[in-house]
Write a protein that holds these residues in place. Structure first.
Motif, PDB file in Angstrom:
ATOM      1  N   ASN A   1       0.810  -1.232   0.000  1.00 45.69           N
ATOM      2  CA  ASN A   1       0.000   0.000   0.000  1.00 45.69           C
ATOM      3  C   ASN A   1       0.837   1.273   0.000  1.00 45.69           C
ATOM      4  N   GLU A   2       2.171   1.095  -0.012  1.00 48.13           N
ATOM      5  CA  GLU A   2       3.095   2.225  -0.079  1.00 48.13           C
ATOM      6  C   GLU A   2       2.763   3.289   0.973  1.00 48.13           C
ATOM      7  N   SER A   3       2.452   2.825   2.181  1.00 49.93           N
ATOM      8  CA  SER A   3       2.110   3.762   3.257  1.00 49.93           C
ATOM      9  C   SER A   3       3.367   4.180   4.001  1.00 49.93           C
ATOM     10  N   MET A   4       3.275   5.321   4.658  1.00 51.46           N
ATOM     11  CA  MET A   4       4.392   5.835   5.452  1.00 51.46           C
ATOM     12  C   MET A   4       3.957   5.882   6.910  1.00 51.46           C
TER      13      MET A   4
ATOM     14  N   TYR B   1       8.034  15.440   7.213  1.00 50.28           N
ATOM     15  CA  TYR B   1       9.007  15.674   8.282  1.00 50.28           C
ATOM     16  C   TYR B   1      10.101  14.603   8.232  1.00 50.28           C
ATOM     17  N   ILE B   2       9.691  13.326   8.116  1.00 51.28           N
ATOM     18  CA  ILE B   2      10.656  12.230   8.054  1.00 51.28           C
ATOM     19  C   ILE B   2      11.483  12.315   6.771  1.00 51.28           C
TER      20      ILE B   2
ATOM     21  N   GLY C   1       6.466   4.632   1.244  1.00 48.66           N
ATOM     22  CA  GLY C   1       5.632   5.825   1.405  1.00 48.66           C
ATOM     23  C   GLY C   1       6.431   7.113   1.316  1.00 48.66           C
ATOM     24  N   LEU C   2       7.750   7.026   1.595  1.00 47.61           N
ATOM     25  CA  LEU C   2       8.614   8.208   1.473  1.00 47.61           C
ATOM     26  C   LEU C   2       8.639   8.739   0.048  1.00 47.61           C
ATOM     27  N   LEU C   3       8.441   7.844  -0.922  1.00 46.89           N
ATOM     28  CA  LEU C   3       8.526   8.261  -2.325  1.00 46.89           C
ATOM     29  C   LEU C   3       7.366   9.166  -2.727  1.00 46.89           C
ATOM     30  N   HIS C   4       6.282   9.177  -1.936  1.00 48.14           N
ATOM     31  CA  HIS C   4       5.171  10.079  -2.249  1.00 48.14           C
ATOM     32  C   HIS C   4       5.616  11.539  -2.206  1.00 48.14           C
TER      33      HIS C   4
END
Length: 441
Positions: free
Chosen positions: A68-71, A141-142, A194-197
């Motif tokens: 789900n490519e979640s962060m 932020y991350i 998810g960082l790639l978003h």
């Protein structure tokens, strides 16, 4: 070395974290598991990008997160992994320190400086997004904290400082754009996708991606001077995206730099605030040099000795111990004493701070403890500390000494072999003395 091989070599190693972070981390993890607060631990992780990197890579390969490519937030990551595995993993971390012939002190200083600029960028993007009415900011932020990490690893691998903009040098070395390098960094480690978003260059620009890059450029650009038109244009662009004035967007920058400087993990965390004060002119990197001044550490040690003598002579205490905290071995060692026999075991034996031990609980925060004579046997039965079997006596009092949140050591007092009571007035004066000793940074 080509880019993929280099990233693979990064992924195959555990990396050190900042020494001050490691000290606080050990103290936090030494507490009983019921006393470890996920929020406090998450804030500690976010204060050091190296520690954040070490945690995120644990879940980066999670199939669920990849699907789900979640962060996840840092707290969610720790809950996914579990408290005990997190504490066990953190226990194996080492401090980032200069090593003769392998890692020069100036390189360590540069790495700490670029971590500091990542922290400034993180505060800037958080507050810019808040101004824009967006309050789900943790992914950005991350991402800001992660942004400079490949460049920091580049410095550590090459063991040299950079004479020009670091991210540009890294990109040119691998013949690619830095944002593309950063994407490969996330994929190869791997970190949560998810960082790639917010980091990816694909899919066209959006407000969050643009503001993140402007925040990083603003923070990193402090090193070359805030008077430059190129630096000011970046804030103007951010102001237009947010829909506020230049002044309103700019005021976040000094706030962010001061916020990082007031909560330093290393001395270079103060550099961005100093860079804001640089006057126009040819850019020359400022370097911290040791200055021969009064020996603050020596003066403090003399103060500790005086305190031990005062407790013994003025307060008429039969036995006074100061146990110094050894950060490397995470234990307490006797440094100064009055009333301890020459061959006593405590002179050569450390006092452990294992999780669940009495002294681990005592040193988890600033507090004092006054035990009546009958309580000593109860403590010896309830806690695994060998200390209570190594030192005889009756009633006693103990109190840890801190510098901010950093443990310095522990004071212990009793009436020696006489086993006499410690009067309430004496206990109060003991607490007041230890509180006054706490260094004010």
């Amino acid at each position: 070395m080509d880019l993929n091989s280099w990233l693979q070599s990064i992924a195959q190693r555990r990396w050190p974290i900042l020494p001050n972070t490691l000290v606080e981390l050990r103290q936090a993890c030494a507490r009983n598991s019921d006393l470890i607060d996920f929020t406090d631990l998450a804030n500690l992780v976010l204060s050091d990008p190296f520690l954040l990197f070490d945690l995120l890579r644990v879940v980066g390969g999670s199939r669920a997160l990849q699907r789900n490519e979640s962060m996840p937030t840092v707290e969610q990551v720790m809950m996914l992994v579990g408290l005990e595995p997190v504490v066990t993993r953190f226990a194996a971390l080492t401090p980032l320190e200069a090593t003769p012939g392998r890692l020069h002190p100036s390189v360590v200083e540069d790495v700490e400086m670029w971590l500091a600029h990542g922290r400034v960028a993180a505060v800037i993007i958080k507050d810019w997004l808040s101004l824009a009415g967006e309050h789900k900011v943790e992914d950005s932020y991350i991402a800001a904290l992660i942004y400079n990490l490949p460049a920091c690893f580049y410095l550590l691998y090459n063991n040299h400082t950079s004479k020009r903009p670091l991210l540009q040098e890294v990109a040119e070395n691998f013949n690619t754009d830095y944002p593309k390098l950063l994407e490969k960094f996330v994929w190869n480690i791997p970190l949560p996708l998810g960082l790639l978003h917010v980091l990816s260059t694909d899919g066209g620009p959006n407000k969050r991606k643009q503001l993140l890059r402007l925040a990083v450029a603003t923070a990193n650009g402090l090193t070359q001077g805030t008077w430059r038109a190129q630096w000011q244009v970046g804030i103007q662009a951010a102001a237009r995206l947010i829909g506020v004035s230049y002044e309103e967007a700019y005021r976040i920058v000094p706030y962010a730099a001061l916020n990082v400087a007031r909560n330093p993990r290393a001395l270079p965390y103060c550099y961005p605030a100093r860079e804001l004060l640089m006057l126009p002119g040819v850019y020359a990197k400022a370097e911290m040099q040791p200055v021969a001044a009064h020996d603050a550490a020596g003066l403090f040690e003399e103060t500790l000795k005086d305190a031990v003598r005062y407790l013994a002579t003025e307060l008429k205490l039969g036995r006074v111990l100061f146990l110094h905290y050894d950060t490397d071995k995470h234990c307490l060692k006797l440094r100064y004493q009055v009333g301890l026999p020459e061959a006593h075991v405590l002179r050569s034996t450390a006092v452990g701070l294992e999780p669940g031990s009495f002294f681990a609980l005592l040193t988890s925060k600033s507090q004092s403890f006054h035990a009546q004579a009958h309580a000593r046997a109860q403590l010896a039965a309830s806690y695994p500390d060998r200390f209570f079997h190594q030192i005889d006596g009756g009633e006693f009092a103990v109190m840890p000494l801190f510098r901010g949140h950093q443990l310095i050591g522990v004071f212990y007092i009793d009436q020696g072999s006489s086993g006499a009571a410690i009067e309430a007035a004496i206990y109060i004066r003991f607490k007041e003395l230890v509180m006054r000793l706490a260094p004010q940074d």
